[in-house]
Design an enzyme around this catalytic site. Sequence first.
Site, PDB file in Angstrom:
ATOM      1  N   GLN A 141       1.083  23.142  -8.882  1.00 24.16           N
ATOM      2  CA  GLN A 141      -0.043  22.411  -9.246  1.00 24.16           C
ATOM      3  C   GLN A 141      -0.584  22.628 -10.679  1.00 24.16           C
ATOM      4  OE1 GLN A 141      -2.127  21.385  -6.117  1.00 24.16           O
ATOM      5  NE2 GLN A 141      -3.365  20.110  -7.178  1.00 24.16           N
TER       6      GLN A 141
ATOM      7  N   GLY B 175      10.885  -0.504  -0.644  1.00 25.28           N
ATOM      8  CA  GLY B 175      11.313   0.824   0.310  1.00 25.28           C
ATOM      9  C   GLY B 175      10.783   2.296  -0.225  1.00 25.28           C
TER      10      GLY B 175
ATOM     11  N   VAL C  89      -9.046   0.964   9.681  1.00 25.30           N
ATOM     12  CA  VAL C  89      -8.814   2.190  10.202  1.00 25.30           C
ATOM     13  C   VAL C  89      -7.562   2.303  10.996  1.00 25.30           C
ATOM     14  CG1 VAL C  89     -11.077   3.223  10.609  1.00 25.30           C
ATOM     15  CG2 VAL C  89     -10.256   2.040  12.301  1.00 25.30           C
TER      16      VAL C  89
ATOM     17  N   ASP D 238      -7.982   6.168   7.961  1.00 21.98           N
ATOM     18  CA  ASP D 238      -7.261   7.112   9.053  1.00 21.98           C
ATOM     19  C   ASP D 238      -6.226   7.974   8.342  1.00 21.98           C
ATOM     20  OD1 ASP D 238      -6.149   4.343   8.499  1.00 21.98           O
ATOM     21  OD2 ASP D 238      -4.339   4.879  10.018  1.00 21.98           O
TER      22      ASP D 238
ATOM     23  N   ASP E 221      -0.841  -2.258  -3.398  1.00 19.66           N
ATOM     24  CA  ASP E 221      -0.796  -1.837  -2.345  1.00 19.66           C
ATOM     25  C   ASP E 221      -2.111  -1.167  -1.496  1.00 19.66           C
ATOM     26  OD1 ASP E 221       1.970  -2.332  -2.460  1.00 19.66           O
ATOM     27  OD2 ASP E 221       2.166  -0.202  -3.562  1.00 19.66           O
TER      28      ASP E 221
ATOM     29  N   THR F 254       3.995   8.192 -25.943  1.00 18.53           N
ATOM     30  CA  THR F 254       5.051   8.718 -26.831  1.00 18.53           C
ATOM     31  C   THR F 254       5.461   9.830 -26.245  1.00 18.53           C
ATOM     32  OG1 THR F 254       3.424   9.484 -28.120  1.00 18.53           O
ATOM     33  CG2 THR F 254       4.415   7.680 -29.185  1.00 18.53           C
TER      34      THR F 254
ATOM     35  N   GLY G  21       4.198  -7.279  -2.105  1.00 23.62           N
ATOM     36  CA  GLY G  21       4.600  -7.178  -0.574  1.00 23.62           C
ATOM     37  C   GLY G  21       3.459  -6.960   0.324  1.00 23.62           C
ATOM     38  N   HIS G  22       2.852  -7.925   0.814  1.00 20.42           N
ATOM     39  CA  HIS G  22       1.501  -7.978   1.591  1.00 20.42           C
ATOM     40  C   HIS G  22       2.185  -7.883   3.338  1.00 20.42           C
ATOM     41  CE1 HIS G  22      -0.728 -10.213  -1.917  1.00 20.42           C
ATOM     42  NE2 HIS G  22      -0.444  -8.613  -1.859  1.00 20.42           N
TER      43      HIS G  22
ATOM     44  N   ALA H 142       9.017   5.632  -1.712  1.00 23.03           N
ATOM     45  CA  ALA H 142       8.202   6.043  -1.323  1.00 23.03           C
ATOM     46  C   ALA H 142       7.056   5.873  -2.385  1.00 23.03           C
ATOM     47  CB  ALA H 142       8.604   7.649  -1.190  1.00 23.03           C
TER      48      ALA H 142
ATOM     49  N   LYS I  44      -4.376  -5.423   0.874  1.00 21.75           N
ATOM     50  CA  LYS I  44      -4.906  -6.687   0.687  1.00 21.75           C
ATOM     51  C   LYS I  44      -4.340  -7.712   1.683  1.00 21.75           C
ATOM     52  CE  LYS I  44      -3.337  -6.810  -3.645  1.00 21.75           C
ATOM     53  NZ  LYS I  44      -2.886  -5.582  -3.979  1.00 21.75           N
TER      54      LYS I  44
HETATM   55  P1  IMP Z   1       7.147  -5.666 -12.017  1.00 22.81           P
HETATM   56  O1  IMP Z   1       5.829  -6.259 -11.885  1.00 22.81           O
HETATM   57  O2  IMP Z   1       8.099  -5.831 -10.988  1.00 22.81           O
HETATM   58  O3  IMP Z   1       7.516  -5.897 -13.436  1.00 22.81           O
HETATM   59  O4  IMP Z   1       6.833  -3.907 -12.161  1.00 22.81           O
HETATM   60  C1  IMP Z   1       5.663  -3.369 -12.901  1.00 22.81           C
HETATM   61  C2  IMP Z   1       5.042  -2.026 -12.297  1.00 22.81           C
HETATM   62  O5  IMP Z   1       4.331  -2.679 -11.439  1.00 22.81           O
HETATM   63  C3  IMP Z   1       5.991  -1.207 -11.440  1.00 22.81           C
HETATM   64  O6  IMP Z   1       5.417   0.052 -11.619  1.00 22.81           O
HETATM   65  C4  IMP Z   1       5.871  -1.647 -10.282  1.00 22.81           C
HETATM   66  O7  IMP Z   1       6.192  -0.689  -9.189  1.00 22.81           O
HETATM   67  C5  IMP Z   1       4.470  -2.304 -10.162  1.00 22.81           C
HETATM   68  N1  IMP Z   1       4.200  -3.201  -8.988  1.00 22.81           N
HETATM   69  C6  IMP Z   1       4.623  -4.412  -9.094  1.00 22.81           C
HETATM   70  N2  IMP Z   1       4.265  -5.096  -8.090  1.00 22.81           N
HETATM   71  C7  IMP Z   1       3.729  -4.208  -7.326  1.00 22.81           C
HETATM   72  C8  IMP Z   1       2.845  -4.278  -6.026  1.00 22.81           C
HETATM   73  O8  IMP Z   1       2.855  -5.543  -5.576  1.00 22.81           O
HETATM   74  N3  IMP Z   1       2.237  -3.228  -5.441  1.00 22.81           N
HETATM   75  C9  IMP Z   1       2.290  -2.044  -6.118  1.00 22.81           C
HETATM   76  N4  IMP Z   1       2.963  -1.933  -7.403  1.00 22.81           N
HETATM   77  C10 IMP Z   1       3.553  -3.017  -7.845  1.00 22.81           C
END
Ligand code: IMP
Length: 464
Positions: free
Chosen positions: A264, A341, A453, A372, A15, A241, A42-43, A343, A18
């Site tokens: 914290q 989706g 930005v 930004d 994320d 563990t 998800g790009h 957070a 890219k």
């Molecule tokens: P999986 O790739 O669905 O098996 O998820 C394994 C880990 O990689 C999880 O923590 C996902 O949230 C993370 N993950 C998989 N694809 C992405 C991505 O495109 N962006 C950010 N995290 C990802």
Amino acid sequence: MRPRVTIVLGLQWGDEGKGKILDVMASEADWVLRAQGGNNAGHTVEIGGEKFVLHLVPSGILRAKVSCLIAGGAVVDPAGLVREIEGLARRKIRTQGRLFLAEQAHLVLPQHRAVDQGSEKKRGLAKIGTTGRGIGPAYSDKATRVGLRAGEMALPAAELARRLRERVMAHNRVAGSQGWEKISATKTVREIEKAARFLRPYLADGVTLAHRAVAGGKRILIEGAQGTFLDVDHGTYPFVTSSHCTAGGACTGTGVRILIEGAQGTFLDVDHGTYPFVTSSHCTAGGACTGTGVPPTAIQRVVGVLKAYTTRVGGGPFVTEDGTLGHLLHGMGREFGSTTGRARRCGWFDAVLVRRAVQLNGVTEMAITNLDGLDGLEKIPVCVGYRFERKILQEPPVESSDWARCRPVYRVFEGWCEPTTEARHWKELPRRARIYLSAISQLVGATIGIISVGAGREQTFRHG
Ligand code: IMP
């Protein structure tokens, strides 16, 4: 002369932006090859206020003159890919003749999703936080040599159906005892056959296509999905563990996001099992070569994409995680996953992490995004070392459980407290933003080549 073959990949936990950087760089490319991963990615690309979210199709598809290949290192959910192509067609993006699916790529089948989702459920609080798209189980079948490849979608229908039924029956035999949902063979055959009919014209020998492009001197971008620290070898893999919570953010070891406002530095033992917090492919530069079949000697440039701060989704260690920053960014409508989706967990820039990513990938320049996002802050901490058992580490520890116990050593920068979104040149950035970026570059040992930005194509400029 501009380099011909460039890898573009993420230096953090995915994320990083890219999709956007690739879209901008694709204006000077002939080919974009997607190296690995599946529709867990998800790009997001925004063009003239219109938003495109791509999962499997390379971002280059949004540039009419660019050809795109989903290479053999990727895993492909056939029905998901059909939906994505149809979605592009509805928005007048032509794919026929310019999008290719490598016959070598493995298929993600309904039973892979059942295993992924069923296993996560069984793990309870200790879940990895996968996207539930069946990625791990598909790569697992590939490694155990029982997977089906995209090329098999071109088989006569009866033979494809036989192979599918065989896989579904093998799944159903153990599903009950493992807590996985059973799958209907008939429905699977119907779903895959329908997708296969649609996808056949896109099939090609991915390695031959890639090599022809290299030999023909084409300008090639190899698109990495996810990010360096989700790499199955170099990510936060090793078994935990017990793990601990740092900063007032989410609880890293459980995969459950617990907000502990104002707490914290509180340590919370979670002691919830032994799960590796990575995806199942190689998201590093080496994976770009194995995934596409383009040899390392052909690579001339490696662009590492990173955020001006840090985010991750799913469980796992996150030293600089900070609930207050997360709160702020989510409040601005930022940092929600484009695939699920969810957070995203948020934290300060971690120079220890990115320095390691620069080494692992042989980064020749960085593209820094989301500057930004920090515009309104008066103070901006940057993690310059990890405090661990009375030592200050300059490299992340090998064990995830140790990593989760590291505390950040921060150097605090003065914020610039003014918008950067209108800047189109280094000199148009506030002085304190320039100081911040220069310090990051120095701390991680790589130059900054691109700065972003905002989400728009035009909010991107070269530096140096
Ligand atoms: P999986 O790739 O669905 O098996 O998820 C394994 C880990 O990689 C999880 O923590 C996902 O949230 C993370 N993950 C998989 N694809 C992405 C991505 O495109 N962006 C950010 N995290 C990802």
